[in-house]
Design an enzyme around this catalytic site. Structure first.
Site, PDB file in Angstrom:
ATOM      1  N   HIS A   1      45.122  79.766  83.612  1.00 17.79           N
ATOM      2  CA  HIS A   1      44.557  79.172  82.393  1.00 17.79           C
ATOM      3  C   HIS A   1      43.644  80.128  81.642  1.00 17.79           C
ATOM      4  O   HIS A   1      42.889  79.702  80.763  1.00 17.79           O
ATOM      5  CB  HIS A   1      43.799  77.889  82.742  1.00 17.79           C
ATOM      6  CG  HIS A   1      44.667  76.819  83.327  1.00 17.79           C
ATOM      7  ND1 HIS A   1      44.204  75.860  84.202  1.00 17.79           N
ATOM      8  CD2 HIS A   1      45.998  76.574  83.166  1.00 17.79           C
ATOM      9  CE1 HIS A   1      45.196  75.073  84.554  1.00 17.79           C
ATOM     10  NE2 HIS A   1      46.298  75.483  83.938  1.00 17.79           N
TER      11      HIS A   1
ATOM     12  N   CYS B   1      38.757  88.242  60.403  1.00 22.63           N
ATOM     13  CA  CYS B   1      39.506  87.498  59.372  1.00 22.63           C
ATOM     14  C   CYS B   1      38.854  86.197  58.959  1.00 22.63           C
ATOM     15  O   CYS B   1      39.344  85.526  58.050  1.00 22.63           O
ATOM     16  CB  CYS B   1      40.930  87.238  59.844  1.00 22.63           C
ATOM     17  SG  CYS B   1      41.061  85.911  61.078  1.00 22.63           S
TER      18      CYS B   1
ATOM     19  N   GLY C   1      41.294  73.742  97.055  1.00 19.12           N
ATOM     20  CA  GLY C   1      40.393  73.088  96.121  1.00 19.12           C
ATOM     21  C   GLY C   1      41.033  72.576  94.859  1.00 19.12           C
ATOM     22  O   GLY C   1      40.419  72.629  93.799  1.00 19.12           O
TER      23      GLY C   1
END
Length: 276
Positions: free
Chosen positions: A121, A183, A220
């Site tokens: 991720h 930008c 986990g």
């Protein structure tokens, strides 16, 4: 039938001589002081985190996100690896890990010394522009947030997962969010939000690693998020044995060969004790 009362000794026997595909989740980092998302039943402990569409769709949503992040980053950005991270790094050095795929965005596996890591991720260490692709350090972005919002710097709130904080009940319309310096576009953390897809190349690298593994170790994770669960499901379909270290229910309980219901640091630390 899976052994759901397994001890670290049972886990040691499971791991012996095997080449592992390791998948880690938020529970791997709780002993580093970072909160996780779900309870022992696999349900949300709090409201789900912001999704991509909400973040991109409203300035106020982005202001709320970054205000909470300003507070949460102070501790998240200084978290240190725990015994579970260090044990997994030791396992890699011993040749037992084909690839460590982590759902976490904290970078603690790398800090502990693991090198064969796939950040499924992404990582919070960088921010990126959604328009032009500009990237910058999250620590520098934090400095900009604090400079633009001096009245918010002294606020505090309980930690939430992934560098967030439970900062609510305030008027976030006054919070100033900087734009992309190149930008002027919208900047977000370099992580996969809910509602975004994991980049294809990460998926392919993880699937290729399953070809090199003869067992799976889940550390986990409740596996409630499909982006992680799909690898365990694929491993099961391939006939690979699967073990999990997790307090509480996982989405893959019926696929497991063995489950240790202890903290990750406790279970892995027992296998790889550190010098006194």
């Amino acid at each position: 039938m899976a052994n759901f009362s397994a001890s670290p000794a049972h886990l040691r026997d499971f791991l012996a001589g095997r080449r592992l595909f390791v998948l880690t989740g938020a529970g791997c980092s709780t002993d580093s002081g970072l909160p996780d998302y779900r309870d022992v039943a696999g349900d949300w402990k709090r409201k789900p985190p912001i999704d991509f569409q909400t973040f991109m769709g409203a300035e106020l949503a982005r202001a709320r996100y970054w205000a909470r992040g300003l507070v949460g980053w102070r501790r998240f950005g200084h978290a240190r690896p725990n015994a579970a991270h260090r044990a997994l790094a030791a396992m890699e050095r011993g040749g037992a890990v084909a690839l460590l795929v982590t759902q976490n965005v904290d970078g603690l596996h790398q800090a502990a010394g693991s090198r064969a890591v796939l950040d499924l991720h992404g990582r919070m260490i960088e921010v990126l522009c959604t328009a032009c692709g500009w990237r910058g350090a999250r620590a520098h972005w934090q400095a900009q947030l604090e400079a633009l919002n001096p009245r918010w710097v002294e606020l505090d709130a309980p930690d939430a997962p992934d560098g967030d904080a439970d900062l609510d009940g305030l008027d976030f319309a006054s919070f100033v969010v900087p734009h992309c310096p190149r930008c002027g576009g919208v900047v977000k953390p370099d992580v996969v939000f809910f509602g975004e897809l994991v980049p294809r190349e990460r998926y392919e690298r993880a699937m290729a690693a399953l070809d090199q593994a003869d067992a799976v170790l889940v550390v986990g994770s409740s596996l409630m998020v499909h982006s992680g669960y799909r690898y365990v499901k694929e491993a099961s379909q391939r006939g690979l044995p699967i073990a999990a270290i997790n307090r509480g229910r996982t989405r893959a309980d019926d696929l497991l060969s063995l489950k240790v219901e202890q903290s990750c640091a406790q279970a892995l630390g027992a296998l790889y004790p550190e010098p006194a």
